[in-house]
Motif scaffolding. Structure first.
Motif, PDB file in Angstrom:
ATOM      1  N   ARG A 115       1.949   8.213  -8.144  1.00 54.74           N
ATOM      2  CA  ARG A 115       2.923   7.113  -8.172  1.00 54.74           C
ATOM      3  C   ARG A 115       2.571   6.126  -9.287  1.00 54.74           C
ATOM      4  O   ARG A 115       3.432   5.737 -10.090  1.00 54.74           O
ATOM      5  N   GLN A 116       1.292   5.752  -9.360  1.00 56.90           N
ATOM      6  CA  GLN A 116       0.866   4.799 -10.388  1.00 56.90           C
ATOM      7  C   GLN A 116       1.068   5.357 -11.794  1.00 56.90           C
ATOM      8  O   GLN A 116       1.528   4.653 -12.697  1.00 56.90           O
ATOM      9  N   TRP A 171      12.812   4.375  -5.255  1.00 51.05           N
ATOM     10  CA  TRP A 171      11.495   4.185  -5.864  1.00 51.05           C
ATOM     11  C   TRP A 171      11.602   3.581  -7.263  1.00 51.05           C
ATOM     12  O   TRP A 171      10.964   2.570  -7.569  1.00 51.05           O
ATOM     13  N   PRO A 181       2.568  12.691  -0.082  1.00 50.88           N
ATOM     14  CA  PRO A 181       1.203  13.152   0.169  1.00 50.88           C
ATOM     15  C   PRO A 181       1.157  14.645   0.507  1.00 50.88           C
ATOM     16  O   PRO A 181       1.972  15.144   1.289  1.00 50.88           O
ATOM     17  N   ASN A 206      -0.838   8.505  -4.295  1.00 53.59           N
ATOM     18  CA  ASN A 206      -0.834   7.137  -4.820  1.00 53.59           C
ATOM     19  C   ASN A 206      -1.094   7.117  -6.319  1.00 53.59           C
ATOM     20  O   ASN A 206      -0.463   6.359  -7.063  1.00 53.59           O
ATOM     21  N   GLN A 235      -3.320  11.287   0.421  1.00 48.23           N
ATOM     22  CA  GLN A 235      -2.696   9.996   0.155  1.00 48.23           C
ATOM     23  C   GLN A 235      -3.164   9.434  -1.178  1.00 48.23           C
ATOM     24  O   GLN A 235      -2.373   8.891  -1.960  1.00 48.23           O
ATOM     25  N   GLY A 236      -4.449   9.585  -1.472  1.00 44.69           N
ATOM     26  CA  GLY A 236      -4.975   9.072  -2.731  1.00 44.69           C
ATOM     27  C   GLY A 236      -4.365   9.768  -3.936  1.00 44.69           C
ATOM     28  O   GLY A 236      -4.038   9.121  -4.941  1.00 44.69           O
TER      29      GLY A 236
END
Length: 204
Positions: A36-37, A72, A15, A33, A29-30
């Motif tokens: 990551r996706q 990860w 983040p 995320n 954070q969004g």
């Protein structure tokens, strides 16, 4: 051993450091995320490609460290740190690494183009059979994929990275070098808040 190598550029989804241009819309954070996706989604398409043709895959990362990346992404992918320097230097270094291992055709992709399919990646490798250079133009003026049969460092010098001029400048340099070029379909990158409307299968 495969004669084709697919190189994936990404970063550890920390983040505040991942997808920074999306932070105003998604928060730190969004944005992390979503990165990551997008990375995991891209690698699922890479696995599809590997199911169709023998392709070695290397993930070049920034941020984090080797252990965090392997935790990860698991043991399926070889993870290597990107070298320091601008994007051009990092691209040349990754290509150098692939070709020093006897690879005959290499592609570099990022992880922010969800419409990049295994079929398009396969078309890119096929394009290298008859062309020096394969490019996938991004709608923002950059490129989402570049493929080479050997390294041409000149293609990555004095490129205004992160601007709408990247693709055009690369074409101009390649043309001045008389390189033959194969083009892939134009696709959208997810880099800025206005790009988020193009996402359909991701949780924001």
């Amino acid at each position: 051993m495969s004669k084709e190598c697919l190189i994936v550029f990404t970063r550890y989804p920390e983040p505040g450091k991942a997808k920074t241009r999306l932070i105003p819309a998604l928060g730190t954070q969004g944005a992390a995320n979503l990165h990551r996706q997008l990375t995991e989604y891209t690698l699922s398409r890479v696995r599809e490609l590997q199911g169709e043709r023998p392709t070695s895959v290397e993930v070049y990362f920034s941020g984090g460290n080797q252990q965090l990346m392997q935790d990860w992404l698991g043991a399926d992918f070889v993870c290597k740190p990107q070298v320091d320097g601008d994007l051009g230097l990092r691209i040349v270094s990754a290509f150098d690494g692939a070709f020093s291992n006897g690879i005959e055709g290499a592609l570099i992709i990022g992880t922010d183009c969800p419409d990049l399919s295994a079929k398009i990646m396969s078309e890119a490798f096929d394009g290298l059979i008859l062309h020096d250079l394969v490019l996938g133009p991004a709608l923002d003026g950059g490129y989402y994929l570049i493929g080479l049969r050997r390294v041409f460092p000149q293609l990555f010098v004095e490129i205004p990275w992160g601007t709408s001029e990247v693709f055009a400048k690369t074409i101009a340099i390649a043309s001045s070098m008389n390189l033959s070029i194969a083009y892939l379909p134009p696709l959208a990158d997810i880099d800025r808040p206005e790009d988020l409307a193009q996402l359909k299968n991701f949780e924001l």
